[in-house]
Design an enzyme around this catalytic site. Sequence first.
Site, PDB file in Angstrom:
ATOM      1  N   GLY A   1       0.636   3.222 -31.816  1.00 51.19           N
ATOM      2  CA  GLY A   1       1.098   2.085 -32.608  1.00 51.19           C
ATOM      3  C   GLY A   1       0.102   1.604 -33.645  1.00 51.19           C
ATOM      4  O   GLY A   1       0.271   0.542 -34.236  1.00 51.19           O
TER       5      GLY A   1
ATOM      6  N   SER B   1       1.006   7.598 -32.794  1.00 58.12           N
ATOM      7  CA  SER B   1       1.254   7.608 -34.240  1.00 58.12           C
ATOM      8  C   SER B   1       1.713   8.974 -34.765  1.00 58.12           C
ATOM      9  O   SER B   1       1.314   9.382 -35.865  1.00 58.12           O
ATOM     10  CB  SER B   1       0.031   7.103 -35.009  1.00 58.12           C
ATOM     11  OG  SER B   1      -0.231   5.752 -34.659  1.00 58.12           O
TER      12      SER B   1
HETATM   13  P1  PGA Z   1       3.616   5.389 -31.404  1.00 59.09           P
HETATM   14  O1  PGA Z   1       3.801   5.279 -29.810  1.00 59.09           O
HETATM   15  O2  PGA Z   1       4.231   6.706 -31.813  1.00 59.09           O
HETATM   16  O3  PGA Z   1       4.359   4.207 -31.955  1.00 59.09           O
HETATM   17  O4  PGA Z   1       2.159   5.355 -31.666  1.00 59.09           O
HETATM   18  C1  PGA Z   1       3.670   6.409 -28.982  1.00 59.09           C
HETATM   19  C2  PGA Z   1       3.876   6.018 -27.553  1.00 59.09           C
HETATM   20  O5  PGA Z   1       3.491   4.911 -27.158  1.00 59.09           O
HETATM   21  O6  PGA Z   1       4.423   6.809 -26.760  1.00 59.09           O
END
Ligand code: PGA
Length: 255
Positions: free
Chosen positions: A173, A213
């Site tokens: 995130g 991400s």
């Molecule tokens: P993100 O989350 O792709 O938004 O970084 C990945 C996850 O928490 O599985």
Amino acid sequence: MRKPMIAGNWKMHLNSSEASQLAAAIKNGLDPQLKHEVLIAPSFTNIESVRKEISSSPILLSAQNMCWEEKGAFTGEISPIQLKDAGCDYVIIGHSERRKIFSESDEVLNKKVKSALKNALKVIFCIGETLEERENQRTYKVLQTQLNGGLKDISVNELSNIVIAYEPVWAIGTGKTATPQQAQDAHIFVRKEIERMLGAQASQSVRILYGGSVKAENIDELMAQPDIDGALVGGESLKADKFLRVIHYQPVLSK
Ligand code: PGA
């Protein structure tokens, strides 16, 4: 050959009609020739609407968490039997948000993994280090502890129903993805540790997803790494066009 998997973790987002619309858009955008697995993990309350939408498609359905108990006085919890009954194929266990915000220990996660498998749910088991742990050169130690604790007393047979997701907490995130090489190095370590725990054959066949991400813009380079067998995708899986691009990745080596 390990079959790649692209998994979308929708976390605590969407109402039931938004979830079924998103599931429909993903289903309708799938290349019918696609050879790898696609999975979506909606909130508990949206499992039914998503299940209806994807029932005639190859998309797999997953929950994001569960209780280790099968039934009883556990107010607010959901059991593996209930998830199976609701149509789930998989359950995500040990996501860093569960570990951190809800204080789930390796011991609790181990109970959850065993209970899921006992009830014929497959598991996406998440591990990953924090930024502080990485900066203190503790990444491998942390991964080792999480694997040994969470997968304690798991057999080679049971491992065939587990997918491991390496998700560095600092990349979740944040928009900061691990470089393909950082991810590959961690995946090699995880594979070696599984070899130590369960032998060479198990380590060669276990699938290890990268998460943190993952985006339409970086999936191609990540998937070019030999030990990255797929991705666990958060934010980007909430946008049909972007998630479809991630699903239909084209591996390219980074320049
Ligand atoms: P993100 O989350 O792709 O938004 O970084 C990945 C996850 O928490 O599985």
